[in-house]
Design an enzyme around this catalytic site. Structure first.
Site, PDB file in Angstrom:
ATOM      1  CG  HIS A   1      -0.393   0.302   2.525  1.00 17.48           C
ATOM      2  ND1 HIS A   1      -0.134  -0.672   3.466  1.00 17.48           N
ATOM      3  CD2 HIS A   1      -0.017   1.474   3.106  1.00 17.48           C
ATOM      4  CE1 HIS A   1       0.368  -0.117   4.553  1.00 17.48           C
ATOM      5  NE2 HIS A   1       0.450   1.183   4.361  1.00 17.48           N
TER       6      HIS A   1
ATOM      7  CG  ASP B   1      -0.131  -4.024   2.548  1.00 14.80           C
ATOM      8  OD1 ASP B   1      -0.081  -3.554   1.399  1.00 14.80           O
ATOM      9  OD2 ASP B   1      -0.095  -3.325   3.581  1.00 14.80           O
TER      10      ASP B   1
ATOM     11  N   GLY C   1       3.265   6.557   7.922  1.00 12.60           N
ATOM     12  CA  GLY C   1       4.632   6.825   7.490  1.00 12.60           C
ATOM     13  C   GLY C   1       5.600   5.774   7.978  1.00 12.60           C
TER      14      GLY C   1
ATOM     15  CB  SER D   1       3.125   1.888   6.176  1.00  6.18           C
ATOM     16  OG  SER D   1       1.960   2.050   6.931  1.00  6.18           O
TER      17      SER D   1
ATOM     18  N   GLY E   1      -7.761 -27.799  -1.498  1.00  2.81           N
ATOM     19  CA  GLY E   1      -9.046 -28.397  -1.856  1.00  2.81           C
ATOM     20  C   GLY E   1      -9.784 -29.029  -0.701  1.00  2.81           C
TER      21      GLY E   1
END
Length: 348
Positions: A119, A156, A231, A233, A291
């Site tokens: 992001h 992310d 900031g 991040s 599965g």
């Protein structure tokens, strides 16, 4: 009466002087041995910062604002305004990219590979990466300066490379084994909160193995009370050895506040390392589909199956890998590759 007031004033001054003298005497008599442990911890924090800071980078995401909607012809005729030259077909003015956000990142190899949050770079037109020494890599000026090697929206995370792979000796940090972390250990965050570049905050690991936050399908978060703000991040969360224990991603805030209230979350280093290696090698993360549908193995259900841990298979999807491997409804999966699993989340 005047003499009495003068006497009281004189006594007050004497008392104050004696108190100050006493405090000074006490401060001089502090035992230096009692400060040694605190000074050692203080020195350790400074050493971690000195080690880590050269590997931390500040990332600026530059975006191009969408063009303004063109006014209808009647508007210009009615008010007598001249039509702007930049709106003439074929003569549009080039809109310059402008900073849309700032985040952090950390170098994980001498070849210039760095990890950050997806992001932080999302929807970028160009990226600028600045090191602690002030060197700027800007792919608006040189497209080879900053390359996006790969992104993984599921976790992310994103991998960038600065310098076009021409440098081999950039400072970088190593990953710690997040499975071995203990709640209560030191946690040190470095980043650019609210544009205050290279801010350092210190706290502890409040909890580990957090998931079900709704931030991702593949979650493994370290919770910390080290102050993290917008900031931070993409920046590193470090242990006292200067190793990466997580990549800071988000915070919980209270009310209208955007700032830290002591609930910060970092993606655990083992997950970051796994995703980073896949992105560097393949440019993407390929996740197999097992599965099966799964559910928690409660104590009551576990007693019926004679298992004290694991995940129970509630459904096997026909034709998928699990059925081909012979897994059936009601089976209990206890290990993946020799590693114990206690929940569907851990199995994923």
């Amino acid at each position: 009466m005047y003499k009495m007031k003068s006497l009281i004033t004189a006594l007050s001054l004497c008392t104050a002087f004696l108190c100050v003298t006493s405090l000074q005497a006490e401060s001089k008599s502090l035992n230096p041995d009692s400060l040694k442990v605190a000074q050692q911890v203080e020195n350790a924090f400074s050493e971690v910062v000195n080690l880590a800071k050269p590997a931390v980078v500040v990332i600026t995401n530059k975006q191009v604002a969408p063009p303004m909607q063109e006014m209808p012809e009647e508007f210009y005729r009615f008010f007598g305004f001249p039509r702007p030259q930049e709106n003439t077909p074929g003569q549009g003015r080039r809109r310059r990219p402008a900073p849309a956000g700032k985040g952090s990142g950390v170098l994980i190899s001498g070849e210039g590979y760095l990890v950050t949050n997806y992001h932080v770079i999302q929807d970028h037109a160009f990226l600028e990466v600045r090191t602690s020494e002030g060197k700027v890599y800007d792919n608006e000026k040189d497209k080879e300066a900053v390359k996006v090697i790969g992104v993984d929206k599921e976790t992310d995370l994103a991998i960038l490379q600065i310098g076009g792979g021409k440098t081999k000796d950039l400072p970088f940090l190593e990953f710690a084994d997040s499975d071995n972390l203990r709640v209560g250990q030191w946690a040190i965050a470095i980043g650019a909160p609210f544009n205050f570049d290279y801010s350092v905050t210190i706290g502890c690991i409040s909890q580990k193995g957090r998931y079900d936050t709704g931030m991702s399908n593949y979650e493994n978060y370290i919770q910390t009370d080290a102050s993290i703000n917008p900031g931070n991040s993409g920046g590193p969360l470090l242990n006292i050895n200067g190793q990466i224990i997580g990549i800071n991603q988000f915070i919980y805030t209270g009310g209208m506040s955007r700032g830290s209230i002591g609930l910060g979350f970092a993606i655990a280093s083992n997950l970051v390392k796994q995703v980073s290696e896949a992105l560097i090698k393949n440019g993407e993360v390929i996740r197999p589909f097992i599965g099966v549908a799964m559910q928690e193995l409660t104590e009551e259900i576990g007693g019926q199956f004679g298992a004290d841990y694991g995940v129970i298979v509630s459904e096997v999807i026909p034709g998928e890998a699990a059925e081909k491997a012979g897994i059936k409804n009601g089976d209990v999966i206890q290990k993946i590759g020799g590693k114990k699993v206690h929940s569907p989340h851990e199995l994923l």
